[in-house]
Design a protein around this motif. Structure first.
Motif, mmCIF file in Angstrom:
data_model
loop_
_atom_site.group_PDB
_atom_site.id
_atom_site.type_symbol
_atom_site.label_atom_id
_atom_site.label_comp_id
_atom_site.label_asym_id
_atom_site.label_seq_id
_atom_site.Cartn_x
_atom_site.Cartn_y
_atom_site.Cartn_z
ATOM 1 N N SER A 14 -7.286 -46.049 33.534
ATOM 2 C CA SER A 14 -6.074 -46.739 33.964
ATOM 3 C C SER A 14 -6.093 -48.186 33.491
ATOM 4 O O SER A 14 -7.097 -48.685 32.996
ATOM 5 N N GLY A 15 -4.998 -48.877 33.682
ATOM 6 C CA GLY A 15 -4.869 -50.265 33.259
ATOM 7 C C GLY A 15 -5.847 -51.201 33.944
ATOM 8 O O GLY A 15 -6.183 -52.251 33.410
ATOM 9 N N SER A 16 -6.332 -50.848 35.135
ATOM 10 C CA SER A 16 -7.260 -51.732 35.837
ATOM 11 C C SER A 16 -8.627 -51.772 35.162
ATOM 12 O O SER A 16 -9.434 -52.655 35.448
ATOM 13 N N TRP A 17 -8.905 -50.855 34.244
ATOM 14 C CA TRP A 17 -10.169 -50.837 33.494
ATOM 15 C C TRP A 17 -10.380 -52.164 32.762
ATOM 16 O O TRP A 17 -11.484 -52.688 32.724
ATOM 17 N N ALA A 18 -9.316 -52.712 32.204
ATOM 18 C CA ALA A 18 -9.409 -53.955 31.434
ATOM 19 C C ALA A 18 -9.842 -55.137 32.297
ATOM 20 O O ALA A 18 -10.390 -56.107 31.782
ATOM 21 N N ARG A 19 -9.618 -55.077 33.595
ATOM 22 C CA ARG A 19 -10.006 -56.177 34.483
ATOM 23 C C ARG A 19 -11.466 -56.101 34.917
ATOM 24 O O ARG A 19 -11.972 -57.023 35.539
ATOM 25 N N ARG B 274 -17.838 -51.415 34.198
ATOM 26 C CA ARG B 274 -17.409 -50.231 33.446
ATOM 27 C C ARG B 274 -18.566 -49.258 33.257
ATOM 28 O O ARG B 274 -18.415 -48.048 33.419
ATOM 29 N N PHE B 275 -19.732 -49.804 32.896
ATOM 30 C CA PHE B 275 -20.905 -48.944 32.705
ATOM 31 C C PHE B 275 -21.236 -48.214 34.003
ATOM 32 O O PHE B 275 -21.499 -47.010 34.000
#
Length: 147
Positions: A60-65, A71-72
């Motif tokens: 989702s778009g929240s991944w970029a934040r 993330r790992f």
């Protein structure tokens, strides 16, 4: 106390997921190579184990934040949960062992480089530096990965 490991998750310089890690280990190839995440021309080392971009992940778009460390952690946790055959909500008997982390050190350095260079520094980059960041991201839930 008895402990059973029922699922595994991995993110490594060979790629995202346990299959990439296993393939890399079995191949005998090194995952240490020239890297591009930041300019290392002025540094002594010019090789590292750099995790490749997550181009094939559906997120989702929240991944970029999220910081790279967050993330790992989320990716590896989702992989381990799936391998264990579990799904949220989890019973109290399910636990998570989280090793160690440098948290959002990469993002924090980006903040400092901007601030020292007289540019506007994004505060959200500095906020990712808390060492508990990846564990906290797991606690908040893995919505960016579909849970």
């Amino acid at each position: 106390m008895r402990i059973a490991v029922t699922g595994l998750g991995a993110v490594s310089a060979w790629g995202w997921g346990v299959p990439a890690l296993r393939e890399g280990l079995r191949s005998g190839r090194t995952a240490i190579r020239s890297f591009s995440r930041f300019d290392h021309a002025g540094q002594r080392p010019h090789v590292a184990g750099e995790v490749p971009e997550a181009r094939s992940l559906r997120v989702s778009g929240s991944w970029a934040r999220l910081s790279w460390a967050d993330r790992f952690a989320l990716f590896a946790a989702k992989e381990a949960i799936a391998e264990a055959g579990l799904a949220p909500p989890f019973p109290p008997s399910v636990g998570v062992y989280f090793g160690t982390s440098t948290a959002g050190i990469y993002e924090s350095e980006e903040h400092m480089i901007a601030a020292w260079g007289g540019r506007r520094a994004r505060r959200d980059l500095l906020a990712s530096w808390q060492l508990n960041g990846p564990g906290d991201a797991l606690h908040r839930g893995s919505a960016p990965l579909g849970y």
